[in-house]
Design a protein around this motif. Structure first.
Motif, PDB file in Angstrom:
ATOM      1  N   THR A 144      35.612  19.114   5.607  1.00  0.00           N
ATOM      2  CA  THR A 144      35.214  18.061   6.625  1.00  0.00           C
ATOM      3  C   THR A 144      35.770  16.780   6.029  1.00  0.00           C
ATOM      4  O   THR A 144      35.790  16.293   4.901  1.00  0.00           O
ATOM      5  N   ALA A 145      35.437  15.711   7.150  1.00  0.00           N
ATOM      6  CA  ALA A 145      35.726  14.285   6.554  1.00  0.00           C
ATOM      7  C   ALA A 145      35.054  13.736   5.351  1.00  0.00           C
ATOM      8  O   ALA A 145      33.784  13.991   5.654  1.00  0.00           O
ATOM      9  N   GLU A 162      35.081  10.358   2.580  1.00  0.00           N
ATOM     10  CA  GLU A 162      35.946   9.231   2.035  1.00  0.00           C
ATOM     11  C   GLU A 162      35.493   9.399   0.545  1.00  0.00           C
ATOM     12  O   GLU A 162      34.376   9.149  -0.028  1.00  0.00           O
ATOM     13  N   GLY A 203      37.342   9.518   5.317  1.00  0.00           N
ATOM     14  CA  GLY A 203      35.889   9.726   5.940  1.00  0.00           C
ATOM     15  C   GLY A 203      35.864   8.412   6.658  1.00  0.00           C
ATOM     16  O   GLY A 203      36.097   7.336   6.090  1.00  0.00           O
ATOM     17  N   SER A 204      35.700   8.501   7.839  1.00  0.00           N
ATOM     18  CA  SER A 204      35.566   7.266   8.589  1.00  0.00           C
ATOM     19  C   SER A 204      36.583   6.128   8.376  1.00  0.00           C
ATOM     20  O   SER A 204      36.204   5.044   7.893  1.00  0.00           O
ATOM     21  N   GLN A 207      39.478  11.524  10.378  1.00  0.00           N
ATOM     22  CA  GLN A 207      38.490  10.774  11.134  1.00  0.00           C
ATOM     23  C   GLN A 207      38.401   9.500  11.326  1.00  0.00           C
ATOM     24  O   GLN A 207      38.871   8.511  10.261  1.00  0.00           O
ATOM     25  N   TYR A 261      28.450   9.738  14.664  1.00  0.00           N
ATOM     26  CA  TYR A 261      27.024  10.120  13.985  1.00  0.00           C
ATOM     27  C   TYR A 261      26.820   8.927  13.224  1.00  0.00           C
ATOM     28  O   TYR A 261      27.300   8.814  12.208  1.00  0.00           O
ATOM     29  N   ARG A 299      33.475  14.338  16.081  1.00  0.00           N
ATOM     30  CA  ARG A 299      32.273  14.846  15.380  1.00  0.00           C
ATOM     31  C   ARG A 299      31.050  14.183  15.536  1.00  0.00           C
ATOM     32  O   ARG A 299      30.922  12.798  15.296  1.00  0.00           O
ATOM     33  N   ARG A 307      25.991  21.983   3.593  1.00  0.00           N
ATOM     34  CA  ARG A 307      25.537  23.105   2.637  1.00  0.00           C
ATOM     35  C   ARG A 307      25.799  24.526   2.852  1.00  0.00           C
ATOM     36  O   ARG A 307      24.994  25.617   2.510  1.00  0.00           O
ATOM     37  N   THR A 351      32.745  21.291   2.172  1.00  0.00           N
ATOM     38  CA  THR A 351      33.507  20.114   1.762  1.00  0.00           C
ATOM     39  C   THR A 351      33.277  19.885   0.230  1.00  0.00           C
ATOM     40  O   THR A 351      33.978  19.902  -0.428  1.00  0.00           O
ATOM     41  N   ARG A 352      31.948  20.031  -0.021  1.00  0.00           N
ATOM     42  CA  ARG A 352      31.555  19.681  -1.852  1.00  0.00           C
ATOM     43  C   ARG A 352      32.221  20.945  -2.153  1.00  0.00           C
ATOM     44  O   ARG A 352      32.823  20.809  -3.502  1.00  0.00           O
ATOM     45  N   LEU A 385      29.132  12.480  -4.031  1.00  0.00           N
ATOM     46  CA  LEU A 385      28.780  11.344  -2.698  1.00  0.00           C
ATOM     47  C   LEU A 385      27.963  10.371  -3.502  1.00  0.00           C
ATOM     48  O   LEU A 385      27.954   9.099  -2.917  1.00  0.00           O
TER      49      LEU A 385
HETATM   50  C1  LIG Z   1      31.852  11.903  -1.055  1.00  0.00           C
HETATM   51  C2  LIG Z   1      31.602  12.348   0.258  1.00  0.00           C
HETATM   52  C3  LIG Z   1      31.941  11.489   1.294  1.00  0.00           C
HETATM   53  C4  LIG Z   1      31.616  11.662   2.601  1.00  0.00           C
HETATM   54  N1  LIG Z   1      31.764  10.555   3.657  1.00  0.00           N
HETATM   55  C5  LIG Z   1      32.126  11.140   5.068  1.00  0.00           C
HETATM   56  C6  LIG Z   1      32.295  10.300   6.126  1.00  0.00           C
HETATM   57  O1  LIG Z   1      32.997   9.236   5.693  1.00  0.00           O
HETATM   58  N2  LIG Z   1      32.406  10.726   7.229  1.00  0.00           N
HETATM   59  C7  LIG Z   1      31.788  11.956   7.687  1.00  0.00           C
HETATM   60  O2  LIG Z   1      31.775  12.336   8.847  1.00  0.00           O
HETATM   61  N3  LIG Z   1      31.220  12.716   6.577  1.00  0.00           N
HETATM   62  C8  LIG Z   1      31.294  12.279   5.358  1.00  0.00           C
HETATM   63  N4  LIG Z   1      30.695  13.215   4.289  1.00  0.00           N
HETATM   64  C9  LIG Z   1      30.052  14.358   4.913  1.00  0.00           C
HETATM   65  C10 LIG Z   1      30.987  15.531   4.579  1.00  0.00           C
HETATM   66  O3  LIG Z   1      31.825  15.584   5.671  1.00  0.00           O
HETATM   67  C11 LIG Z   1      29.970  16.839   4.714  1.00  0.00           C
HETATM   68  O4  LIG Z   1      29.427  16.583   6.356  1.00  0.00           O
HETATM   69  C12 LIG Z   1      28.881  17.115   3.939  1.00  0.00           C
HETATM   70  O5  LIG Z   1      29.579  16.994   2.579  1.00  0.00           O
HETATM   71  C13 LIG Z   1      28.342  18.118   3.941  1.00  0.00           C
HETATM   72  O6  LIG Z   1      29.205  19.600   3.985  1.00  0.00           O
HETATM   73  P1  LIG Z   1      29.217  20.171   2.595  1.00  0.00           P
HETATM   74  O7  LIG Z   1      27.922  20.724   2.158  1.00  0.00           O
HETATM   75  O8  LIG Z   1      30.288  21.420   2.666  1.00  0.00           O
HETATM   76  O9  LIG Z   1      29.582  19.287   1.325  1.00  0.00           O
HETATM   77  C14 LIG Z   1      31.087  13.131   2.948  1.00  0.00           C
HETATM   78  C15 LIG Z   1      30.629  13.711   2.060  1.00  0.00           C
HETATM   79  C16 LIG Z   1      30.988  13.663   0.832  1.00  0.00           C
HETATM   80  C17 LIG Z   1      30.641  14.570  -0.507  1.00  0.00           C
END
Ligand SMILES: Cc1cc2nc3c(=O)[nH]c(=O)nc-3n(C[C@H](O)[C@H](O)[C@H](O)COP(=O)(O)O)c2cc1C
Ligand code: SF4
Length: 680
Positions: free
Chosen positions: A25-26, A28, A60-61, A103, A171, A221, A300, A322-323, A353
């Protein structure tokens, strides 16, 4: 799992076939340069595509307007120059069969005015977001008109770049802050009823659709429940999701639950280690049922088994990991070739993050190649010639060195002084909340087993022991020891944070903990002391509390400190300790006023002052080495052989990595190991 694995089934999204159910997912990563996704950004996404992912949501954004100043390196979707950069990125990913979207957003109040073009931050109502601290102005009619157009123009740019679609962020940013009663106090046609609160997002989506036409993929989203007494309710959130699903203008929903206006709230949306796995998955499944259009979700879903469950049980159409892809960009390929056990696990440390919020770039705590694809490989190449290597120490640095050297085809023996691998990780996992960190050790141990590397435990290595193994290469990864800060008196009366963490010394209150490091070790010791029931004062010389700790990791500590009434004192330094009766007196001073001294009567003084390097073997072996221990940093950075020949008579090359050089962190130790050993 064979090809009937639910995760490996293709998914049809409008005209687009996604080749499996795994997506990133998105997010940055803050790799942008001047707001553009240059080579580093492209290579980062290319690696996921190469690893078999079906869909990578870039940025991301990415910001659509210049009055949405980038908060953490966000891409500038409002500039035409972005188109060729994104096209190159998309072309690279498409070559591997991965779809690429982006995104788009206007950050609204979730940014600061002192960035970018220094334009004022705006929001539906002038209500401050605690996390970014700007006091926004109330958006005027002309603001809304131009921002609607900005969204449409940005969407058209993304289409021109050849992306497979876009996702509009709603959001915690501008769009949804119109929906939320917590942030929209307007009394015009954009406030009050849900119809009114949706007016602005309706205008944006209509304009975007008009700009890109009916065939281009446009997703949302969106928060479908702010889980906040004064915020958007689940009922209204699901209503909004349903309305957009039925509108025919939105092709997928990517579901979020919670609000993100401060760190503690953000933690519930993006849970870190020690928190529940997949806490919002069932909720996302409810939205999928109600909406009847494709639903994506990430929060998560940390392992393949949970992801598989999400698809098999019909909770999601695409699973965001994502992570997990930051930790291992090759998840899908490993699933496909039945090598799930070799997936490097995301341990939820959320170093990635935290770094972007602290002004750095996203880096994985235990995958140093992520974000450095231009220099460092995820797949290690074999060396031309096999060498005999001895690694001294089986902490994170030593284990990573052994893994990388073995992958390069060298014959590796690891000598470990204690009975266990892991080094300081064994200390930090004594805090039950951080137990997942053991994955950093366990993954390497299982890789070393696969690679046939021998680890000799309970082997305290001196130079003679290493030489007896006739090495051609010696890697010293002996770590460090806890050290005390220098005090005017009473150093012998203090206890180290390591003693508390290891359980060697039980907390006995009242305790004063002097944290002269500002990161996890002191905070973890404080958590152990506070949860033991002992009264605690945490003293720091810093002007910010625990400055080395990112916001996401700060939350669980702060929660314990609040619940256990821990007193936190900043700008204060431990000067000396003396015994008085059956207790201790800690004398506290201030860097700001030499004459100001105060005293605390306590039962225990605990100190955290980092580590001092354990250099014994290194110093013993230096003279006999070919490079005399020297490193050519220029060559190391330029990715050439970094060890100069300084002693023709030397019998081996010698490097020192991790805390055996100086106390740093797990990422630094693993980065040392990877960057040196891939050149040796
Ligand atoms: C480094 C980083 C930057 C993130 N930036 C954004 C963002 O700009 N926009 C967004 O919608 N989510 C952002 N997220 C959230 C992720 O899209 C995701 O929802 C979140 O990491 C939970 O998913 P995961 O448990 O699979 O990592 C970011 C996450 C990380 C780790
Ligand atoms: S830093 Fe931690 S949370 Fe982030 S990707 Fe790496 S292991 Fe996962």
């Amino acid at each position: 799992m064979s090809s009937n694995d639910p995760l490996l089934q293709p998914f049809k999204l409008k005209h687009l076939t996604l080749k499996n159910r795994l997506m990133s997912t998105a997010h940055e990563p803050a790799y942008s340069e001047g707001g553009m996704p240059t080579d580093r950004y492209r290579l980062y996404h290319r690696e996921k595509a190469k690893g078999g992912i079906a869909l990578t949501m870039t940025a991301g954004s990415a910001v659509v307007s210049s009055d949405s100043p980038p908060a953490f390196g966000n891409l500038h979707a409002y500039r035409d120059e972005i188109v060729p950069w994104l096209k190159a990125l998309a072309d690279d990913c498409h070559e591997f069969g991965a779809a690429v979207m982006i995104q788009l957003t206007h950050l609204g109040r979730r940014t600061g005015w002192s960035k970018g073009d220094w334009l004022p931050v705006l929001a539906p109502s002038p209500i401050r977001e605690p996390a970014h601290r700007a006091f926004p102005k109330e958006a005027e009619d002309w603001d809304l008109d131009r921002i609607v157009k900005d969204y449409a123009d940005a969407a058209a740019r993304m289409q021109a770049a050849g992306l497979d679609g876009i996702e509009i962020e709603a959001y915690g940013h501008l769009l949804d802050s119109f929906w939320s009663p917590a942030t929209n106090h307007r009394d015009d046609e954009y406030g009050g009823s849900l119809d009114n609160r949706m007016r602005f997002s309706n205008r944006v989506i209509d304009a975007v659709r008009e700009a890109v036409g009916p065939d281009f993929i446009v997703g949302l989203r969106l928060v479908a429940d702010e889980d906040w007494s004064k915020g958007l309710s689940k009922k209204e959130g699901i209503d909004i999701a349903g309305r957009y699903a039925r509108s025919g203008k939105v092709d997928f929903l990517n579901v979020i639950r919670g609000h993100i206006d401060h760190d503690a709230a953000l933690n519930d949306v993006i849970p870190i280690q020690g928190m529940r796995s997949a806490p919002h998955l069932d909720f996302a499944g409810d939205v999928r049922q109600a909406a009847g259009i494709p639903v994506f979700h990430a929060a998560r879903i940390g392992d393949v088994a949970t992801a598989r469950h999400a698809i098999a049980e019909g909770k999601l159409d695409m699973v965001g990991m994502t992570r997990p892809h930051i930790a291992d960009p090759h998840i899908a390929n490993k699933v496909m070739r039945g090598a799930e056990a070799s997936i490097r696990p995301c341990v939820g440390a959320t170093y990635c993050l935290d770094r972007i919020y602290e002004g750095g770039e996203a880096l994985c705590i235990h995958n140093a190649a992520t974000g450095r694809e231009g220099e460092l490989p995820h797949d290690i190449e074999r060396a031309e010639k096999s060498r005999r290597a001895v690694v001294v120490g089986a902490g994170p640095a030593g284990l990573e060195a052994a893994r990388v050297l073995a992958e390069r085809g060298h014959q590796v023996i690891v000598l470990e002084a204690t009975g266990d691998a892991g080094g300081q990780i064994n200390l930090l996992v004594r805090n039950p909340r951080r137990r997942e960190m053991v994955g950093i050790t366990d993954w390497r141990l299982s890789e070393l087993e696969r690679l046939g590397v021998e680890i000799r435990y309970n082997t305290y290595a001196e130079a003679a022991d290493v030489l007896a193994l006739a090495p051609d290469l010696v890697v010293v990864a002996t770590g460090g020891f806890a050290q005390s800060p220098s005090l005017e008196a009473g150093e012998e009366l203090v206890t180290s944070s390591w003693d508390i963490l290891s359980g060697t010394v039980k907390p006995s209150g009242p305790v004063l903990l002097f944290d002269d490091n500002g990161g996890h070790p002191g905070m973890s010791a404080a958590e152990v002391i506070a949860t033991s029931g002992a009264e605690l004062e945490l003293v720091s010389p810093e002007r910010f509390f625990a400055p080395e700790m990112g916001g996401m990791n700060h939350v669980p500590y702060a929660k314990v400190f609040a619940e256990k009434n821990v007193r936190v004192t900043i700008n204060t330094r431990l000067v000396s300790v003396r015994r008085e009766g059956n207790g201790l007196v800690a004398v506290l001073g201030s860097d700001y006023s030499a004459s100001t001294l105060t005293e605390r009567r306590v039962a225990q003084v605990v100190v955290e002052h980092g580590t001092v390097a354990n250099t014994d073997v290194y110093l013993e072996m230096k003279a006999g080495s070919r490079n005399l221990g020297a490193v050519d940093y220029k060559a190391l950075i330029g990715r050439r052989m970094p060890l100069p020949l300084k002693n023709e008579a030397g019998g081996y090359d010698l490097i020192r990595i991790g805390d055996a050089i100086s106390g740093r962190n797990i990422h630094a130790a693993i980065y040392d190991a990877l960057r040196y050993c891939t050149l040796l």
